[in-house]
Design a protein around this motif. Structure first.
Motif, PDB file in Angstrom:
ATOM      1  N   ALA A   1       4.317  10.517  -6.434  1.00 56.03           N
ATOM      2  CA  ALA A   1       4.619  10.446  -5.004  1.00 56.03           C
ATOM      3  C   ALA A   1       5.804  11.326  -4.616  1.00 56.03           C
ATOM      4  O   ALA A   1       5.813  11.937  -3.541  1.00 56.03           O
TER       5      ALA A   1
ATOM      6  N   GLN B   1      -2.902   1.413  -9.370  1.00 50.45           N
ATOM      7  CA  GLN B   1      -3.137   1.248  -7.930  1.00 50.45           C
ATOM      8  C   GLN B   1      -3.943  -0.011  -7.624  1.00 50.45           C
ATOM      9  O   GLN B   1      -3.790  -0.612  -6.560  1.00 50.45           O
TER      10      GLN B   1
ATOM     11  N   GLN C   1       4.367  16.254   9.609  1.00 48.45           N
ATOM     12  CA  GLN C   1       2.929  16.007   9.722  1.00 48.45           C
ATOM     13  C   GLN C   1       2.480  16.372  11.135  1.00 48.45           C
ATOM     14  O   GLN C   1       1.345  16.776  11.338  1.00 48.45           O
TER      15      GLN C   1
ATOM     16  N   GLU D   1       5.430  14.731  -3.044  1.00 50.05           N
ATOM     17  CA  GLU D   1       4.768  14.777  -1.740  1.00 50.05           C
ATOM     18  C   GLU D   1       5.531  14.066  -0.626  1.00 50.05           C
ATOM     19  O   GLU D   1       5.337  14.372   0.544  1.00 50.05           O
ATOM     20  N   ILE D   2       6.373  13.115  -0.990  1.00 50.63           N
ATOM     21  CA  ILE D   2       7.079  12.427   0.103  1.00 50.63           C
ATOM     22  C   ILE D   2       8.587  12.664   0.094  1.00 50.63           C
ATOM     23  O   ILE D   2       9.276  12.256   1.021  1.00 50.63           O
TER      24      ILE D   2
ATOM     25  N   TRP E   1      -0.724   5.549  16.433  1.00 51.90           N
ATOM     26  CA  TRP E   1       0.570   5.007  16.892  1.00 51.90           C
ATOM     27  C   TRP E   1       1.003   5.703  18.190  1.00 51.90           C
ATOM     28  O   TRP E   1       2.177   5.751  18.539  1.00 51.90           O
TER      29      TRP E   1
ATOM     30  N   TYR F   1      -4.126   9.949  11.753  1.00 49.45           N
ATOM     31  CA  TYR F   1      -4.408   8.993  10.673  1.00 49.45           C
ATOM     32  C   TYR F   1      -3.596   7.708  10.815  1.00 49.45           C
ATOM     33  O   TYR F   1      -3.912   6.692  10.203  1.00 49.45           O
ATOM     34  N   ARG F   2      -2.542   7.750  11.561  1.00 50.42           N
ATOM     35  CA  ARG F   2      -1.738   6.539  11.742  1.00 50.42           C
ATOM     36  C   ARG F   2      -2.582   5.473  12.437  1.00 50.42           C
ATOM     37  O   ARG F   2      -3.170   5.741  13.479  1.00 50.42           O
ATOM     38  N   GLN F   3      -2.619   4.304  11.890  1.00 52.51           N
ATOM     39  CA  GLN F   3      -3.461   3.241  12.430  1.00 52.51           C
ATOM     40  C   GLN F   3      -2.630   2.153  13.061  1.00 52.51           C
ATOM     41  O   GLN F   3      -1.635   1.737  12.459  1.00 52.51           O
TER      42      GLN F   3
ATOM     43  N   TYR G   1      -2.845   2.809   3.982  1.00 48.20           N
ATOM     44  CA  TYR G   1      -3.414   3.849   4.835  1.00 48.20           C
ATOM     45  C   TYR G   1      -2.399   4.944   5.171  1.00 48.20           C
ATOM     46  O   TYR G   1      -2.763   6.026   5.591  1.00 48.20           O
ATOM     47  N   ARG G   2      -1.148   4.642   5.022  1.00 49.82           N
ATOM     48  CA  ARG G   2      -0.128   5.654   5.305  1.00 49.82           C
ATOM     49  C   ARG G   2      -0.299   6.820   4.328  1.00 49.82           C
ATOM     50  O   ARG G   2      -0.353   6.624   3.123  1.00 49.82           O
ATOM     51  N   GLN G   3      -0.383   8.014   4.878  1.00 51.60           N
ATOM     52  CA  GLN G   3      -0.632   9.184   4.038  1.00 51.60           C
ATOM     53  C   GLN G   3       0.590  10.070   3.952  1.00 51.60           C
ATOM     54  O   GLN G   3       1.221  10.336   4.993  1.00 51.60           O
ATOM     55  N   PRO G   4       0.922  10.630   2.834  1.00 51.31           N
ATOM     56  CA  PRO G   4       0.306  10.395   1.528  1.00 51.31           C
ATOM     57  C   PRO G   4       0.980   9.242   0.790  1.00 51.31           C
ATOM     58  O   PRO G   4       2.064   8.827   1.168  1.00 51.31           O
ATOM     59  N   TRP G   5       0.310   8.743  -0.234  1.00 50.00           N
ATOM     60  CA  TRP G   5       0.879   7.777  -1.166  1.00 50.00           C
ATOM     61  C   TRP G   5       1.403   6.514  -0.513  1.00 50.00           C
ATOM     62  O   TRP G   5       2.340   5.902  -1.006  1.00 50.00           O
TER      63      TRP G   5
END
Ligand SMILES: [Fe+2]
Ligand SMILES: [Fe+2]
Ligand SMILES: [Fe+2]
Ligand SMILES: [Fe+2]
Lengths: 359, 359, 359, 359
Positions: free
Chosen positions: C35, C25, C47, C38-39, C95, C89-91, D89-93
């Motif tokens: 990953a 990382q 989410q 989880e994705i 959004w 959490y979206r920055q 920053y995008r969650q997760p991973w």
């Protein structure tokens, strides 16, 4: 129309009915009940006939035409078209119909001759039978033609020809003339000044599209003819690829020419194919809404069309009308070029097909 | 073809040329150089003629037909079609051509009569001139018809009629019969057992589509006829909306019927419109590739088509052939229903239009 | 990912693995094996959360905002958006995500206020909750808004607002802001000179489209917003038509707003619907890939979303995230306006749906 | 947002405003007036950064991964992805984001290893950097991979891999993972029984499509992957064809991989290209909405991205974010493979481009 009784049948033939029909016809009125049985058939009843024109006949008549029609004496294109005997009643000139929808012809260009540029609302294609050294110029691009090449000049593009080689060139032309005539959409413009001058490098598109399914960047928007000439060597390569697997029982090894910007037929209204039948291959019979004109590019054999046998060899042309049962038999390794009106049927959602599993 | 010299013209008429033409015709070959000037015109040269059929003539002949053709004696549909005098050479039955591409007819159904169900590869539409109390049944849905209603039965849908009211009903039919015949795609099936039985609530689609541009959920996938009957009251409402603004100089106040699942013409191959011309309105002249058949729904006036005046009134039918200049003049508040082949031209990218700013 | 053994699970949690992950990382490299679980879920794991904002809360905060943000002190649009708690959490600014893909907000315009014109690459829509007398001006056309009206301003169109009436106006806004932000396609232009001046008659499109499925001639080519305002009365008429038949068990009586030039959703990326649930109607549960934001236009009731009950009444907003099971129950005759991202899912062929026949 | 005055700016920073913002955030409400300036930019402001990962780093970390993750110990795919530092920053991973929309990774398969079959709603592609002897099996067809080959496995197709050769194989993977995650459309299914068994001849599609623009008969209907493997030799042939003419000043000699059934990008959501830059070629600068991930297939050189120079050589990967100015310079004859999200931008009509004529 549904089945009708004997009584009704006789009534429909009675004087009272036929007199009424005659009476209204003088007012430009027509009786639907008479017309329906003849123009709304259960399945397509082609007026076009199965027919074959031999290489010898074509060559002989084209030779005579070459004597008569010289560049000095006129005739923009020295082309003799295949008039389907079932469609001669269409006025004028049988609408130049080889099938219901397609015009096909053979054209000859002699060394030194030019055919002036023009454009029209009909879509055109060319398949080269013999010779080398002539070019067609399409929208400013000279495209040199060789045996086995397939070229397109879709509607609206300027095109003319010139022969700068030494031997006569002969090719097949096909257009959607009868279709455009039937619906009344003919537009035609001659090019001012005869033959267009080149303003693009020679053979530009065929070089750019050498990669097959990798396409030049920037060609992603629709274009009517991104690739203008489909070279024979590449067509053979495609057929060789198919020959690594089993043949299609109804079609042998057949490829179709496509427009790389759409994945659809190379020509908007005309489907075009190259069919390879190995020696002794016998296709299973089928019929479909669309009609087809064949040019025997190599080999020999015969086709059975609605029960009639037509023997063919290199240089012959023949017609399979719509909804006619047909099958092909190759006596030697053969290549059949063909043009069909499937894209027209598809525009009207009219295509139907029946396959015979056993001949 | 480009202009040719006098010398060439004479040569083309010489015996050597005409003899050669005759010679090759016996082999079913044709000379392109002869045919081009006649079938590849600079702009469309319609074979169809401008023509008008009067309400009186139609009523009279339809009355006679009603005497002769009773349900017992046969004739599935009591329809008399408008045969364009320029297209009678088309065999058989002039292909029932009102224009190059469109068949139009008037149909009468008497109280108590039935027209059995069938389906076909032609697209059909109906515009109701007179009467009430009959229904058409399309794919199991009974649709009751009233004056001014516009109905569609696109290709492949089962349809039949029955009259359970008390007064004769008269409507206009139009189909793409000549087009489908020309390209050879006719399929036709009678319905076993005569008239189909209903299996969907009556007038289902017109009730569901009452909202205009709000559509029933679940109708987002393409359907050929999501809305089967376009009611007269709604059509008038649409025209009233347009009348809040200036009229179109070439079209007055005109709406077209659309398929709510595509936004395209209600019928796949036939464009259909309702045109309102207020008293004394005079449209500016125009011409275009597509052809049109008009039915005068209300009012009276005249049209000038290629320089010839045609006076019209309620119940008359008339044809504007393709590429003919035309303009309309209303003597009283008028409504003209019309059907055209613009969707066919669009399929081949053949539509062109010229507008005259000053008549 | 396929099921894995306990041994593998433990290995994946071992120091050797977690250390390696941390190690790479720092080079901006990531371990797919970590990953994927989880994705790349078996089915969508939203989410976004189910959530409801009450009318009282919205009114209260909007009232406060009206005190603080006056035209003199700034803020182009007095809009408070619904921030999904699962997406903060979206920055930056979450959004502005109400669901994964959709921004929804409530906007208030006071008498005398103006919101200057601008345009952007996001598609926007408006649904009017309260008030009358304000207009939105879209590409030079003033469109006066009334309760229950649904308006669109798809991407690229200039739009601004002005209130020339006497009572506060409140409406719902929705845009595809989070989607366009996620893929990086935001373009925005302010209009020079503030509010655009009108250059087209007021309410032009809604008057022209009064006819429903008869369309003004000349509107057959694609336009992004041929009809700009879908009036409440017409929407109700559409629902009344549906009410002549059985309700859809999962949707009650629901219509969707469509673009008359395509038959697709009125807004390119946002599906919009009006749903009528009669008193005591209980929809059957379903879930699907797309997500939805509801505005309670009339009535009251509750929805069960993934097992949690949300009670709603006029003026409330709530979210059904993607792939969440949900059902609605109406305590009184209710109308729910909703906006969804089905057109986005369709663009990627990602829509799936599961219906529960028994709740 | 339009320009605002200093007074307004200060007001927007005042306690009254920031307090209000904090207040409403606790109710999951957000202030549009704050968010607009940051999320509705005048032009795209990519969060993704320009970045380069060197061949040495990748090889080193992949070597370590090969030690740790053996088939026995787990990890379905030994893939290390490129995590864009601006998107962590995008969650997760970090949503495995190499650009806003695209996931890219390097994958290694050792002789004897298998990667079990699965399918998912994401579209995938592979570009082979090194090695031979492994195959991917897609929907029952084993496709043997060689250096320079480009393969596609669009959404919904089963795929797995096995290495039956003797040397490690390394390839680039790219998928639309971040896009599908952002909009919430992820579906994933493992294949029961591990690796799918073959049921179609090996390398079936690439042999059938050997002909380029002549297509096997019967392949005229849309298929998501009619051609599965675009061989390197053919790609080079395409580039050689382009090299007969002048290079594109912004792109050198570039081809894109297309789907022969549509003429669109080979992969529904990912554009893919091979770009040849001859020694010393310097492309003119440009920027556009779409973003790109490059893999240096051959050669070396450097790119200037938003003013920063990135030197590259065979085996390196680098990112050009959306709307970033960039230009490439080749120090030796170079081939750059690249994947972009232009098909995603096109689905939303968001693509814009600016070309610099002079660098
Ligand atoms: Fe020509
Ligand atoms: Fe019929
Ligand atoms: Fe806006
Ligand atoms: Fe995968």
């Amino acid at each position: 129309m549904a089945e009708v009784s004997q009584e009704v049948k006789e009534f429909m033939k009675s004087t009272i009915v036929t007199d009424f029909t005659k009476d209204i016809q003088q007012y430009n009125l027509g009786p639907l009940w008479e017309a329906i049985p003849e123009i709304m058939n259960h399945t397509p009843k082609p007026q076009a006939q199965a027919y074959l024109w031999s290489d010898e006949l074509i060559k002989k008549k084209m030779g005579e035409a070459a004597q008569i029609f010289t560049p000095e004496r006129g005739g923009e294109r020295r082309a003799i078209y295949f008039q389907n005997p079932g469609l001669t009643y269409r006025q004028p000139w049988g609408w130049a119909s080889t099938t219901q929808t397609i015009y096909a012809a053979v054209q000859m260009l002699l060394p030194g001759e030019k055919a002036p540029s023009h454009r029209h609302s009909q879509n055109a294609m060319r398949f080269i039978s013999e010779g080398t050294g002539a070019y067609t110029i399409v929208q400013g691009q000279r495209i040199f033609m060789e045996e086995g090449d397939f070229l397109i000049t879709p509607k609206g593009l300027w095109h003319g020809h010139e022969h700068i080689g030494t031997e006569p060139m002969i090719w097949m032309d096909a257009l959607d003339i009868p279709t455009v005539y039937a619906i009344g959409g003919t537009f035609f413009d001659p090019y001012e000044g005869g033959l267009e001058e080149p303003n693009i490098p020679d053979n530009f598109t065929e070089k750019r599209y050498r990669g097959g399914m990798v396409r030049p960047l920037g060609d992603d928007k629709f274009t009517v003819a991104p690739l203008a000439n489909y070279k024979w060597a590449r067509t053979v390569e495609g057929i060789k690829g198919l020959m690594e697997f089993d043949p299609n029982p109804h079609h042998g090894f057949t490829v179709e020419y496509i427009n790389p910007s759409t994945g659809k037929s190379a020509n908007p209204t005309l489907g075009t194919r190259m069919q390879h039948l190995p020696k002794d291959f016998h296709t299973k019979a089928l019929r479909h809404t669309h009609s087809t004109v064949y040019q025997v590019h190599q080999g020999s054999g015969y086709s059975v069309i609605n029960g009639v046998r037509f023997d063919w060899k290199k240089g012959d042309y023949f017609v399979v009308p719509n909804w006619a049962w047909y099958e092909h038999v190759a006596s030697e390794d053969s290549y059949l070029f063909s043009v069909n009106d499937l894209p027209i049927m598809d525009r009207f959602d009219l295509e139907q097909e029946q396959l015979l599993e056993e001949n």
